[in-house]
Write a protein that holds these residues in place. Sequence first.
Motif, PDB file in Angstrom:
ATOM      1  N   ALA A  33       0.811  -1.217   0.000  1.00  0.00           N
ATOM      2  CA  ALA A  33       0.000   0.000   0.000  1.00  0.00           C
ATOM      3  C   ALA A  33       0.847   1.272   0.000  1.00  0.00           C
ATOM      4  O   ALA A  33       0.307   2.371  -0.157  1.00  0.00           O
ATOM      5  N   THR A  34       2.163   1.132   0.169  1.00  0.00           N
ATOM      6  CA  THR A  34       3.039   2.306   0.221  1.00  0.00           C
ATOM      7  C   THR A  34       3.078   3.002  -1.142  1.00  0.00           C
ATOM      8  O   THR A  34       3.295   2.361  -2.172  1.00  0.00           O
ATOM      9  N   SER A  35       2.894   4.312  -1.116  1.00  0.00           N
ATOM     10  CA  SER A  35       2.912   5.104  -2.343  1.00  0.00           C
ATOM     11  C   SER A  35       4.048   6.128  -2.294  1.00  0.00           C
ATOM     12  O   SER A  35       4.765   6.241  -1.293  1.00  0.00           O
ATOM     13  N   ARG A  36       4.156   6.879  -3.367  1.00  0.00           N
ATOM     14  CA  ARG A  36       5.155   7.944  -3.397  1.00  0.00           C
ATOM     15  C   ARG A  36       4.927   8.940  -2.256  1.00  0.00           C
ATOM     16  O   ARG A  36       5.874   9.504  -1.718  1.00  0.00           O
ATOM     17  N   GLY A  37       3.662   9.165  -1.908  1.00  0.00           N
ATOM     18  CA  GLY A  37       3.339  10.117  -0.853  1.00  0.00           C
ATOM     19  C   GLY A  37       3.925   9.723   0.491  1.00  0.00           C
ATOM     20  O   GLY A  37       4.500  10.559   1.197  1.00  0.00           O
ATOM     21  N   GLU A  38       3.779   8.437   0.847  1.00  0.00           N
ATOM     22  CA  GLU A  38       4.329   7.973   2.131  1.00  0.00           C
ATOM     23  C   GLU A  38       5.850   8.072   2.152  1.00  0.00           C
ATOM     24  O   GLU A  38       6.455   8.408   3.180  1.00  0.00           O
ATOM     25  N   ILE A  39       6.481   7.785   1.024  1.00  0.00           N
ATOM     26  CA  ILE A  39       7.946   7.885   0.965  1.00  0.00           C
ATOM     27  C   ILE A  39       8.385   9.338   1.110  1.00  0.00           C
ATOM     28  O   ILE A  39       9.342   9.636   1.839  1.00  0.00           O
ATOM     29  N   ALA A  40       7.696  10.254   0.446  1.00  0.00           N
ATOM     30  CA  ALA A  40       8.016  11.678   0.573  1.00  0.00           C
ATOM     31  C   ALA A  40       7.805  12.151   2.007  1.00  0.00           C
ATOM     32  O   ALA A  40       8.612  12.920   2.552  1.00  0.00           O
ATOM     33  N   ARG A  41       6.711  11.692   2.625  1.00  0.00           N
ATOM     34  CA  ARG A  41       6.445  12.074   4.016  1.00  0.00           C
ATOM     35  C   ARG A  41       7.535  11.530   4.943  1.00  0.00           C
ATOM     36  O   ARG A  41       8.021  12.224   5.851  1.00  0.00           O
ATOM     37  N   ALA A  42       7.958  10.301   4.709  1.00  0.00           N
ATOM     38  CA  ALA A  42       9.024   9.700   5.522  1.00  0.00           C
ATOM     39  C   ALA A  42      10.335  10.460   5.346  1.00  0.00           C
ATOM     40  O   ALA A  42      11.115  10.611   6.294  1.00  0.00           O
ATOM     41  N   ALA A  43      10.572  10.966   4.141  1.00  0.00           N
ATOM     42  CA  ALA A  43      11.788  11.745   3.889  1.00  0.00           C
ATOM     43  C   ALA A  43      11.786  13.028   4.704  1.00  0.00           C
ATOM     44  O   ALA A  43      12.779  13.357   5.374  1.00  0.00           O
ATOM     45  N   LEU A  44      10.678  13.773   4.674  1.00  0.00           N
ATOM     46  CA  LEU A  44      10.590  14.992   5.479  1.00  0.00           C
ATOM     47  C   LEU A  44      10.700  14.672   6.967  1.00  0.00           C
ATOM     48  O   LEU A  44      11.411  15.345   7.715  1.00  0.00           O
ATOM     49  N   ASP A  45       9.999  13.630   7.385  1.00  0.00           N
ATOM     50  CA  ASP A  45      10.001  13.278   8.807  1.00  0.00           C
ATOM     51  C   ASP A  45      11.381  12.857   9.290  1.00  0.00           C
ATOM     52  O   ASP A  45      11.724  13.055  10.461  1.00  0.00           O
ATOM     53  N   SER A  46      12.205  12.288   8.400  1.00  0.00           N
ATOM     54  CA  SER A  46      13.545  11.857   8.827  1.00  0.00           C
ATOM     55  C   SER A  46      14.368  13.042   9.317  1.00  0.00           C
ATOM     56  O   SER A  46      15.165  12.911  10.250  1.00  0.00           O
ATOM     57  N   VAL A  47      14.165  14.198   8.718  1.00  0.00           N
ATOM     58  CA  VAL A  47      14.890  15.399   9.149  1.00  0.00           C
ATOM     59  C   VAL A  47      14.293  15.922  10.454  1.00  0.00           C
ATOM     60  O   VAL A  47      15.009  16.381  11.345  1.00  0.00           O
ATOM     61  N   VAL A  48      12.979  15.830  10.588  1.00  0.00           N
ATOM     62  CA  VAL A  48      12.311  16.232  11.836  1.00  0.00           C
ATOM     63  C   VAL A  48      12.814  15.388  13.000  1.00  0.00           C
ATOM     64  O   VAL A  48      13.176  15.921  14.065  1.00  0.00           O
ATOM     65  N   TYR A  49      12.870  14.067  12.813  1.00  0.00           N
ATOM     66  CA  TYR A  49      13.278  13.172  13.906  1.00  0.00           C
ATOM     67  C   TYR A  49      14.740  13.395  14.290  1.00  0.00           C
ATOM     68  O   TYR A  49      15.104  13.331  15.474  1.00  0.00           O
ATOM     69  N   GLN A  50      15.588  13.641  13.304  1.00  0.00           N
ATOM     70  CA  GLN A  50      16.997  13.906  13.625  1.00  0.00           C
ATOM     71  C   GLN A  50      17.137  15.206  14.412  1.00  0.00           C
ATOM     72  O   GLN A  50      17.963  15.307  15.322  1.00  0.00           O
ATOM     73  N   THR A  51      16.315  16.202  14.073  1.00  0.00           N
ATOM     74  CA  THR A  51      16.325  17.452  14.842  1.00  0.00           C
ATOM     75  C   THR A  51      15.862  17.195  16.270  1.00  0.00           C
ATOM     76  O   THR A  51      16.429  17.739  17.234  1.00  0.00           O
ATOM     77  N   TYR A  52      14.846  16.359  16.417  1.00  0.00           N
ATOM     78  CA  TYR A  52      14.358  15.988  17.754  1.00  0.00           C
ATOM     79  C   TYR A  52      15.488  15.361  18.579  1.00  0.00           C
ATOM     80  O   TYR A  52      15.692  15.706  19.753  1.00  0.00           O
ATOM     81  N   ASP A  53      16.243  14.451  17.966  1.00  0.00           N
ATOM     82  CA  ASP A  53      17.343  13.794  18.682  1.00  0.00           C
ATOM     83  C   ASP A  53      18.409  14.806  19.111  1.00  0.00           C
ATOM     84  O   ASP A  53      18.987  14.693  20.200  1.00  0.00           O
ATOM     85  N   LEU A  54      18.680  15.806  18.269  1.00  0.00           N
ATOM     86  CA  LEU A  54      19.658  16.828  18.637  1.00  0.00           C
ATOM     87  C   LEU A  54      19.170  17.664  19.823  1.00  0.00           C
ATOM     88  O   LEU A  54      19.944  17.974  20.735  1.00  0.00           O
ATOM     89  N   LEU A  55      17.899  18.028  19.817  1.00  0.00           N
ATOM     90  CA  LEU A  55      17.373  18.813  20.938  1.00  0.00           C
ATOM     91  C   LEU A  55      17.349  18.003  22.232  1.00  0.00           C
ATOM     92  O   LEU A  55      17.571  18.543  23.319  1.00  0.00           O
ATOM     93  N   GLU A  56      17.088  16.703  22.112  1.00  0.00           N
ATOM     94  CA  GLU A  56      17.160  15.839  23.295  1.00  0.00           C
ATOM     95  C   GLU A  56      18.591  15.793  23.837  1.00  0.00           C
ATOM     96  O   GLU A  56      18.814  15.792  25.049  1.00  0.00           O
ATOM     97  N   ALA A  57      19.575  15.743  22.931  1.00  0.00           N
ATOM     98  CA  ALA A  57      20.976  15.745  23.349  1.00  0.00           C
ATOM     99  C   ALA A  57      21.338  17.060  24.019  1.00  0.00           C
ATOM    100  O   ALA A  57      22.046  17.090  25.037  1.00  0.00           O
ATOM    101  N   MET A  58      20.843  18.177  23.487  1.00  0.00           N
ATOM    102  CA  MET A  58      21.099  19.476  24.109  1.00  0.00           C
ATOM    103  C   MET A  58      20.450  19.549  25.490  1.00  0.00           C
ATOM    104  O   MET A  58      21.028  20.110  26.434  1.00  0.00           O
ATOM    105  N   ALA A  59      19.258  18.977  25.623  1.00  0.00           N
ATOM    106  CA  ALA A  59      18.584  18.966  26.928  1.00  0.00           C
ATOM    107  C   ALA A  59      19.411  18.186  27.952  1.00  0.00           C
ATOM    108  O   ALA A  59      19.501  18.580  29.125  1.00  0.00           O
TER     109      ALA A  59
END
Length: 493
Positions: free
Chosen positions: A368-394
């Motif tokens: 069921a995976t489409s181009r949309g889910e892959i694009a969303r996962a790509a954007l989210d990968s940068v969001v999650y990495q930013t989250y990990d950096l802020l957790e490290a700063m905390a």
Amino acid sequence: MSDVLLALDQGTSSSRAIAFSTTGRLLAMEQQPFEQIYPAPGWVEHDAEVIWATALSTARQLLEQLKASGDTPLALGITNQRETTVLWDRRTGAPLYHAIVWQDRRTADRCRALAAGGVEAELTEKTGLLLDPYFSATKIAWILDRVCGARAAAEAGHIAFGTIDSFLLWRLSGGRLHVTDATNASRTCLYDIRRGRWDESLCELFAVPLACLPEVRDSAGDFGEVDRSVLGESLPIRGVAGDQQAALVGQACFSAGDVKSTYGTGAFLVLNTAQQLVASKSRLLGTIAYQLKGEVTYALEGAILSAGSVIQWLRDALGIISRAADVEALAGSVADSGGVYLVPAFTGLGAPYWDPEARAALIGLTRATSRGEIARAALDSVVYQTYDLLEAMAADGMRPTLLKVDGGMAKNDLFMHRLADVLRLPILRPRITESSAFGAACLAGLGLGIYTGLADIAALAESDGRYEPDLSAQRKEEIRGWREALARVRSAP
């Protein structure tokens, strides 16, 4: 007709020349992309002559624009991709080898060997950095050891090393100046950021001759003049800073605790720590934010190696979008990623993981995976990495209450909302998202005396949008899934 400040913004994927009014308006821009060279897995190079040609071409075109409009250029500032390493022959000005890019991982084995010798603690104490291929020192040694006659020539004083700013300054000045600024020097693993000088013992450790290193200057001040033969007119160069530090200036992050994240080819979260050099427990980097009138301001930094390059991969390798800007509509066409996670370790993982051997993976695909889910996962990968950096700063005792953002991805409203929701922080986007170039222009204005201090620069800042977090958004399961995906690509626990 205006008095203008120019910025030469030499980035990882393009060279740009941008004109700003002294009141902080973006007036004109020229940009030229250039080829990325991948000789082997994990290796990334640029042709230094192409970097020079594109920088020169954009600067000349911009000056023609300004001449036609009657605007008067007052000074030039330079900002650049950091750590990327160029060695050239002082006698001819010719590069010895392609520029080895900051993303390049070819010296991972050398870094591991040095770490096994127990030297990382001393290195971090002096430089704020870690033993990683990301930084310049092992790249310099790699070139010296593989180009015939290079090491002997370097020992004899015939070879110059520079990050991209230094190489451009050499060319712009007609070969008269071999200089850099403190922010770029602080990214080499050779510069003692406490004492403010090149460190002889580190040069010995990395087998880098002191004779090939540039003079280090303030970020705002005298960097000579553009030779008339280069651009057709002489122009004072009065500001230099690495791209992330220039963005910190452009975003007016001048107080302790101010933090910005720039989303370009990579993404870089930088937090002003004023006169305190934070010893991170989370493998974040201590670095120089800027140096003005001999006084150093420090910062804490986390580096994401793949951010905008993930969108380029969707476009160039997968072909699921035609233009980078198309990713917002495609990712917004689905409610979520459908359990798909992209871990974009195309050249390893940066902070806080520091895993050069990790490799990218797309996990959780179904029929069921489409181009949309892959694009969303790509954007989210940068969001999650930013989250990990802020957790490290905390974990290091730094908890920002607002995140300023800039760079190409900051124009994506869906990405902005996702950042706010996952980070649980307000996100502030400036009117000028070209913060690195704007910061370089501001430093040039400061060095020329147009601005009397940082308060004058802060007064130019204007917001384009503020994104508040949706606290009802569920993120716990998303982050758990991200952590599971991350564990599957790590080379070690």
